[in-house]
Design a protein around this motif. Structure first.
Motif, short mmCIF file in Angstrom:
data_model
loop_
_atom_site.label_atom_id
_atom_site.label_comp_id
_atom_site.label_asym_id
_atom_site.label_seq_id
_atom_site.Cartn_x
_atom_site.Cartn_y
_atom_site.Cartn_z
N TYR A 34 31.17 -6.20 7.15
CA TYR A 34 32.11 -6.18 8.27
C TYR A 34 31.75 -5.00 9.16
N SER A 83 31.37 -6.09 0.98
CA SER A 83 32.00 -6.68 -0.20
C SER A 83 31.21 -7.91 -0.62
N ARG A 96 32.24 -10.64 11.01
CA ARG A 96 31.53 -10.21 9.80
C ARG A 96 30.23 -10.97 9.76
N VAL A 106 38.15 -11.15 8.61
CA VAL A 106 38.36 -12.57 8.36
C VAL A 106 39.87 -12.82 8.44
N LEU A 118 40.98 -5.12 2.95
CA LEU A 118 41.51 -6.35 2.34
C LEU A 118 43.03 -6.23 2.19
N ARG A 126 32.16 -2.14 6.48
CA ARG A 126 32.65 -2.41 5.12
C ARG A 126 31.77 -3.47 4.46
O1 LIG Z 1 35.64 -9.24 1.96
C1 LIG Z 1 36.61 -9.36 1.23
O2 LIG Z 1 37.11 -8.40 0.65
C2 LIG Z 1 37.28 -10.71 1.05
C3 LIG Z 1 36.51 -11.85 1.63
C4 LIG Z 1 37.26 -13.14 1.64
O3 LIG Z 1 38.46 -13.20 1.53
C5 LIG Z 1 36.52 -14.42 1.73
O4 LIG Z 1 35.32 -14.39 2.07
O5 LIG Z 1 37.10 -15.48 1.45
#
Ligand SMILES: O=C(O)CCC(=O)C(=O)O
Ligand SMILES: [Fe+2]
Length: 329
Positions: A178, A259, A91, A189, A209, A257
């Motif tokens: 991602y 987030s 990512r 991750v 997730l 993806r």
């Molecule tokens: O990208 C996500 O949905 C979660 C990311 C995550 O768990 C983190 O960066 O600690």
């Protein structure tokens, strides 16, 4: 399996129900969607849009704000530049947090002083800094409101966490992209617990997730208007394991993806105390999980360095070579 939904409005309008739902979700399931969290949904969308715009820049442009330039571990890191549970994460991201002037420190200063500092944002997208800051402030308020709910669910005074906040409070966030799965790589991750007290995850459109709930990986797909709430290590420590940090991961999927994650922190110069829970809750606590390879550290700054040295060994080597051995477990 259905992921539970909590409505943060109910903390004001239907408090007993909210507290009871919060307690039952986080002593059994460990994750939920939160709706009516008070964070401007248009602002969230705009931040996501700007974040996507950043990731379309050339690698050279993105590297202008490389984390390697930041002793405070802020800025851009590229695909495969981060490690979780010993495996490569695929990512790319901008790490940012409470935006302050860096402090003057040397090797003998308390280590928390190394963490306070400025965010790095791209000059090509000048709106990103202001939008991020507006979103960060709103999200801080929402997480702190939910934290009061956690205090009440633990049958403690609602201001029980207030003493952990002050001038050097710190929270962290990540703008994330991602890639689509490629060449058999599936680790967006790896399985982990977040630092901090609680995490809000803002998902865009793609799934990926998963939470480890009762020893099973459960999909937590995006739900419009909601954030995903996870418990972080500090809340596990503060409750001596009555509440457990949520173990979660992100798998790569056939599509890219996006987030954004917000990790609620505390004062950098504090140790996380063990809250005095009522006897009947204490009895139910199974203690803090101890993994000798990943000990949960009570000192906030030490915990931060443990995580960052593990995730970004190259940045640590440049700016904190004196700490690398000390925090490698
Ligand atoms: O990208 C996500 O949905 C979660 C990311 C995550 O768990 C983190 O960066 O600690
Ligand atoms: Fe996480």
């Amino acid at each position: 399996m259905q992921i539970p939904i909590l409505d943060l409005n109910e903390l004001d309008s239907n408090r007993d129900k909210f507290i009871s739902d919060l307690k039952s979700i986080f002593t059994t399931f460990g994750t939920c969607y939160l709706i009516n969290h008070g964070i401007d949904l248009e602002l969230c969308k705009e931040l996501q849009r700007l974040s996507k715009e950043f990731f379309t820049l050339s690698l050279e442009e993105k590297e202008e704000i490389s984390m390697l330039k930041s002793p405070q571990f802020r800025g851009y890191s590229q695909e495969g530049g981060e490690y979780t549970a010993g495996g490569k994460d695929y990512r790319e991201q901008i790490d940012a947090g409470s935006d302050k002037e860096a402090l003057d420190w040397d090797e003998n200063s308390p280590i928390w002083m190394r963490i306070q500092g400025p965010n790095l944002f791209p000059k090509q997208i000048p709106q990103l800094r202001d939008k991020f800051n507006a979103w960060f402030d709103q999200t801080s308020l929402a997480t702190l409101k939910l934290l009061k709910g956690f205090a009440m669910a633990l049958e403690l005074p609602e201001d029980s966490f207030d003493k952990l906040y002050g001038e050097n409070s710190y929270a962290h966030a990540k703008l994330l992209r991602y890639p689509a799965a490629f060449d058999g790589n599936t680790q967006g991750v790896g399985a982990h617990k977040d630092g901090g007290l609680i995490t809000f995850v803002f998902q865009d459109r793609e799934s990926g997730l998963q939470g480890l709930l009762n020893s099973e990986w459960i999909d937590v797909p995006p739900m419009d208007g909601s954030v995903v709430v996870n418990i972080g290590e500090f809340l596990e420590l503060a409750t001596n394991g009555y509440l457990k940090a949520t173990i979660h991961r992100v798998n790569l999927t056939p599509n890219e993806r996006f987030s954004i994650a917000y990790f609620l922190g505390v004062q950098l110069d504090k140790d996380i105390p063990i809250l005095e829970l009522p006897e009947h809750l204490k009895k139910e606590s199974t203690g803090v999980d101890t993994d000798p390879k990943n000990p949960l550290l009570r000192n906030v700054a030490q915990n931060y360095f443990k995580r960052m040295i593990r995730s970004h060994p190259d940045v640590a080597k440049v700016h904190h070579s004196d700490l690398v051995d000390k925090f490698s477990f």
